[in-house]
Design a protein around this motif. Structure first.
Motif, PDB file in Angstrom:
ATOM      1  N   THR A 118       0.854  -1.182   0.000  1.00  0.00           N
ATOM      2  CA  THR A 118       0.000   0.000   0.000  1.00  0.00           C
ATOM      3  C   THR A 118       0.886   1.227   0.000  1.00  0.00           C
ATOM      4  OG1 THR A 118      -1.651  -1.174   1.293  1.00  0.00           O
ATOM      5  CG2 THR A 118      -1.816   1.202   1.232  1.00  0.00           C
ATOM      6  N   GLU A 119       0.595   2.131  -0.890  1.00  0.00           N
ATOM      7  CA  GLU A 119       1.376   3.358  -0.965  1.00  0.00           C
ATOM      8  C   GLU A 119       0.635   4.460  -0.230  1.00  0.00           C
ATOM      9  OE1 GLU A 119       2.938   6.404  -4.348  1.00  0.00           O
ATOM     10  OE2 GLU A 119       2.945   4.271  -4.815  1.00  0.00           O
ATOM     11  N   SER A 120       1.273   5.070   0.745  1.00  0.00           N
ATOM     12  CA  SER A 120       0.677   6.147   1.523  1.00  0.00           C
ATOM     13  C   SER A 120       1.301   7.471   1.117  1.00  0.00           C
ATOM     14  CB  SER A 120       0.906   5.928   3.016  1.00  0.00           C
ATOM     15  OG  SER A 120       0.285   4.757   3.445  1.00  0.00           O
ATOM     16  N   LYS A 121       0.506   8.508   1.205  1.00  0.00           N
ATOM     17  CA  LYS A 121       1.011   9.851   0.957  1.00  0.00           C
ATOM     18  C   LYS A 121       0.916  10.624   2.256  1.00  0.00           C
ATOM     19  CE  LYS A 121       0.074   9.804  -3.810  1.00  0.00           C
ATOM     20  NZ  LYS A 121       0.940  10.235  -4.794  1.00  0.00           N
ATOM     21  N   ARG A 122       1.809  11.557   2.440  1.00  0.00           N
ATOM     22  CA  ARG A 122       1.866  12.342   3.665  1.00  0.00           C
ATOM     23  C   ARG A 122       1.473  13.785   3.337  1.00  0.00           C
ATOM     24  NH1 ARG A 122       4.931  11.893   8.630  1.00  0.00           N
ATOM     25  NH2 ARG A 122       5.370   9.794   7.923  1.00  0.00           N
ATOM     26  N   MET A 129      -7.502  10.279  13.443  1.00  0.00           N
ATOM     27  CA  MET A 129      -8.419  11.377  13.709  1.00  0.00           C
ATOM     28  C   MET A 129      -8.554  12.284  12.488  1.00  0.00           C
ATOM     29  SD  MET A 129      -8.149  14.432  16.550  1.00  0.00           S
ATOM     30  CE  MET A 129      -6.725  15.181  15.774  1.00  0.00           C
ATOM     31  N   ILE A 130      -7.442  12.686  11.917  1.00  0.00           N
ATOM     32  CA  ILE A 130      -7.464  13.593  10.766  1.00  0.00           C
ATOM     33  C   ILE A 130      -8.128  12.908   9.568  1.00  0.00           C
ATOM     34  CG2 ILE A 130      -6.038  14.882   9.120  1.00  0.00           C
ATOM     35  CD1 ILE A 130      -6.194  16.097  11.975  1.00  0.00           C
ATOM     36  N   ARG A 131      -7.784  11.637   9.311  1.00  0.00           N
ATOM     37  CA  ARG A 131      -8.404  10.917   8.196  1.00  0.00           C
ATOM     38  C   ARG A 131      -9.917  10.854   8.363  1.00  0.00           C
ATOM     39  NH1 ARG A 131      -3.592   7.769   8.274  1.00  0.00           N
ATOM     40  NH2 ARG A 131      -4.438   6.412   9.893  1.00  0.00           N
ATOM     41  N   ILE A 132     -10.371  10.511   9.560  1.00  0.00           N
ATOM     42  CA  ILE A 132     -11.807  10.380   9.828  1.00  0.00           C
ATOM     43  C   ILE A 132     -12.505  11.732   9.675  1.00  0.00           C
ATOM     44  CG2 ILE A 132     -13.486   9.913  11.654  1.00  0.00           C
ATOM     45  CD1 ILE A 132     -11.472   7.686  12.595  1.00  0.00           C
TER      46      ILE A 132
END
Length: 76
Positions: free
Chosen positions: A3-7, A35-38
């Motif tokens: 899985t590639e994640s971005k910051r 928290m931020i994603r949700i």
């Protein structure tokens, strides 16, 4: 399958501090990233439902209950 994640980075302005403190109390059992994603997904869902109140198809695939769990999502 990897899985590639971005910051991303954002600045919390002084007027946002009370809101972020409230969010931290609501999400005490989750990481700040969770928290931020949700909160982002919830905001996008809210905006999407306002824009598509005519019944057109929802563009977002993740729902708040999927991210939070059914019981926690009921508190929103």
């Amino acid at each position: 399958m990897a899985t590639e994640s971005k910051r991303i980075t954002f600045t919390v302005t002084p007027d946002m501090v009370p809101l972020m403190d409230r969010a931290k109390r609501m999400f005490y059992d989750r990481t700040q990233s969770d928290m931020i994603r949700i909160l982002i997904v919830a905001g996008l869902e809210s905006q999407n439902s306002k824009e598509h109140s005519d019944g057109s198809k929802n563009h977002f695939t993740k729902k708040l209950p999927d991210l939070l769990g059914e019981e926690t999502a009921k508190t929103f």
